[in-house]
Design a protein around this motif. Structure first.
Motif, PDB file in Angstrom:
ATOM      1  N   GLY A  87      28.325  42.842  46.368  1.00 19.92           N
ATOM      2  CA  GLY A  87      27.890  43.639  45.210  1.00 19.92           C
ATOM      3  C   GLY A  87      29.029  44.489  44.668  1.00 19.92           C
ATOM      4  O   GLY A  87      29.197  44.622  43.449  1.00 19.92           O
ATOM      5  N   VAL A  88      29.856  45.026  45.571  1.00 16.13           N
ATOM      6  CA  VAL A  88      31.013  45.837  45.148  1.00 16.13           C
ATOM      7  C   VAL A  88      31.993  44.969  44.362  1.00 16.13           C
ATOM      8  O   VAL A  88      32.448  45.325  43.282  1.00 16.13           O
ATOM      9  CB  VAL A  88      31.708  46.450  46.378  1.00 16.13           C
ATOM     10  N   ILE A  89      32.280  43.772  44.898  1.00 13.82           N
ATOM     11  CA  ILE A  89      33.228  42.866  44.242  1.00 13.82           C
ATOM     12  C   ILE A  89      32.710  42.483  42.850  1.00 13.82           C
ATOM     13  O   ILE A  89      33.453  42.505  41.867  1.00 13.82           O
ATOM     14  CB  ILE A  89      33.423  41.607  45.111  1.00 13.82           C
ATOM     15  N   SER A  90      31.405  42.211  42.790  1.00 13.09           N
ATOM     16  CA  SER A  90      30.807  41.786  41.517  1.00 13.09           C
ATOM     17  C   SER A  90      30.841  42.894  40.470  1.00 13.09           C
ATOM     18  O   SER A  90      31.245  42.682  39.337  1.00 13.09           O
ATOM     19  CB  SER A  90      29.355  41.347  41.766  1.00 13.09           C
ATOM     20  N   LYS A  91      30.497  44.107  40.883  1.00 10.06           N
ATOM     21  CA  LYS A  91      30.459  45.218  39.911  1.00 10.06           C
ATOM     22  C   LYS A  91      31.861  45.607  39.446  1.00 10.06           C
ATOM     23  O   LYS A  91      32.076  45.925  38.290  1.00 10.06           O
ATOM     24  CB  LYS A  91      29.761  46.427  40.551  1.00 10.06           C
ATOM     25  N   LEU A  92      32.840  45.543  40.319  1.00 17.38           N
ATOM     26  CA  LEU A  92      34.190  46.003  39.947  1.00 17.38           C
ATOM     27  C   LEU A  92      34.980  44.940  39.175  1.00 17.38           C
ATOM     28  O   LEU A  92      35.862  45.266  38.401  1.00 17.38           O
ATOM     29  CB  LEU A  92      34.968  46.445  41.193  1.00 17.38           C
TER      30      LEU A  92
END
Ligand code: LRH
Ligand code: MN
Length: 432
Positions: A87-92
């Motif tokens: 989720g972090v990779i996707s949002k950033l």
């Protein structure tokens, strides 16, 4: 250190604010340059913003080799924590809305709950990966001498059943594809009958094919060697394409960049699989020697660019049956996996943007005029153009981070995980 949630839109906006003015100036400067070359920068930015690549669930934990694995702080301990990191990779980055799971590493007893948990992160699921290259605790029959091609029909049946389990799990998760990579092969000349092993492969995968839902695809992943060190049953794209053609129209060939001998012309393989209408997708990574699973674009960015040049050619030619699934497949042994996966996704976007800005009209003229030098120069000009402002603008336009690694480090997410996920010492090797 004050922690922040790097997935939070306000946090990302505050991280972007001090960078916005420079980005605007760099973007307009590149825009001028490209318009002089007849390229509309906003069209490229929109195309890049639409580019998506799947995250390998097995890539968010620290990887290793047979010699050792050195876990970092805050390792994800289960598939739910892996999804938190995805989720972090996707949002950033704004570029990785799906995750590719590996069974049984990501097995859970409630895939519906897993699907809902992922959806809360805005994540979906790409191809499922089966695993008949390791024995699991309590497994009746060993895969030491192979799985789908084992000489014992009972072992083959066990391997086929595992793949059917992966399809069932995938159906609950909304996945639409199964990737089949097997390590089956031989370490000694004479150890196996090369032809009969291939026949057993076709027989077993035909049973898996039968179980595929109508709207699913099966990706066959070839690999030159390892764990078999003399002959691998699906050793190259030729064996994979032969099998795909014999198994049926839902079967495609998956190209893992690290699965070829050094210096093999992978872009040529891509061009041939496009022609054969059997290019299923990619496991992007980089390598210098073997299946090193290094970060995409970190060793041979020009090779990656040449692969995307073939993909753009196919896109522009509206190649039939052409919808490759882009996935990363990497092992992060010495970096923070989240940082490596973010920068690797961006390197794919970079190669795509560089391939999109090539002056193909001029290139075509030089090619039919056999002006080799100018043809090569015209192609390379795409690669030598710094498209970073386009990549950052594509992210900013989607509410993602202009500088994902800086934002990630500013959030202190890894330290947060270090506190929440007590690390257990692990000794010994292994890829995960
Ligand atoms: C095999 C491979 C395959 C995966 C595994 C983790 O080398 O590329 O795609 O199943 O790595
Ligand atoms: Mn792979």
């Amino acid at each position: 250190m004050a922690f922040a949630d790097p997935r939070d839109a306000n946090f990302i906006a505050s991280a972007n604010h001090p960078l916005a003015a420079d980005l605007a100036s760099d973007y307009s400067h590149l825009g001028e340059q490209l318009s002089r070359r007849g390229v509309n920068i906003d069209e490229i930015t929109n195309a890049v913003a639409g580019f998506k690549v799947a995250i390998p669930s097995w890539g968010v934990g620290t990887g290793g080799t047979r010699f050792g694995r050195f876990p970092g702080a805050g390792e994800p301990r289960n598939v739910f924590e892996k999804l938190d990191d995805c989720g972090v990779i996707s949002k950033l980055t704004g570029a990785t809305p799906t995750v590719s799971l590996h069974i049984p590493w990501d097995r859970t007893d409630d895939y519906k709950a897993l699907r809902e948990y992922a959806a809360r992160h805005g994540l979906g699921f790409d191809a499922m990966n089966s695993n008949t290259f390791q024995d699991q605790p309590g497994q009746p029959l060993s895969y030491k001498y192979g799985s789908l091609t084992h000489t014992d029909p009972a072992v083959r049946a066990q391997a086929v059943a595992h793949n059917l389990d992966c399809i069932e799990a995938g159906k609950q998760l909304g996945s639409k594809a199964l990737t089949v990579w097997i390590g089956d092969g031989a370490n000694f000349p004479g150890q196996s009958h090369l032809g009969r092993a291939f026949d057993r492969y076709l027989e077993s995968t035909a049973s898996i094919y039968q179980a595929l839902p109508d709207d699913w695809r099966m990706f066959l992943e070839h690999k030159m060697y390892e764990p078999a060190f003399y002959a691998t049953v699906i050793q190259d794209w030729g064996s994979s394409l032969l099998a795909a053609r014999e198994l049926g129209p839902k079967t495609f060939c998956l190209v893992d960049l690290g699965h070829h001998a050094p210096n093999v012309n992978i872009e040529m393989i891509v061009s041939r699989l496009v022609h054969a209408q059997r290019l299923g997708g990619f496991h992007f990574n980089d390598s210098k020697y073997g299946d090193d699973d290094l970060d995409a674009g970190s060793v041979a960015p020009f090779r990656l660019f040449l692969v995307f040049n073939e993909l753009v050619e196919a896109e522009l030619a509206k190649a039939p049956n052409f919808s490759p699934a882009h996935m990363l497949d990497q092992s992060h042994n010495v970096t923070d996996p989240i940082e490596s996966l973010m920068t690797s996704a961006i390197e794919l976007q970079r190669a795509y943007a560089q391939a999109l800005i090539i002056d193909r009209k001029a290139l075509h003229q030089y090619r039919i005029g056999n002006d080799a030098l100018m043809a090569a120069q015209t192609l390379k000009r795409g690669f030598t153009t710094d498209v970073s402002p386009i990549l950052a603008q594509a992210r900013a336009s989607k509410g993602a981070a202009i500088d994902p690694v800086a934002a990630y480090r500013k959030s202190g997410y890894r330290a947060q995980c270090g506190e929440k996920r007590p690390s257990k010492q692990s000794f010994g090797g292994g890829i995960v």
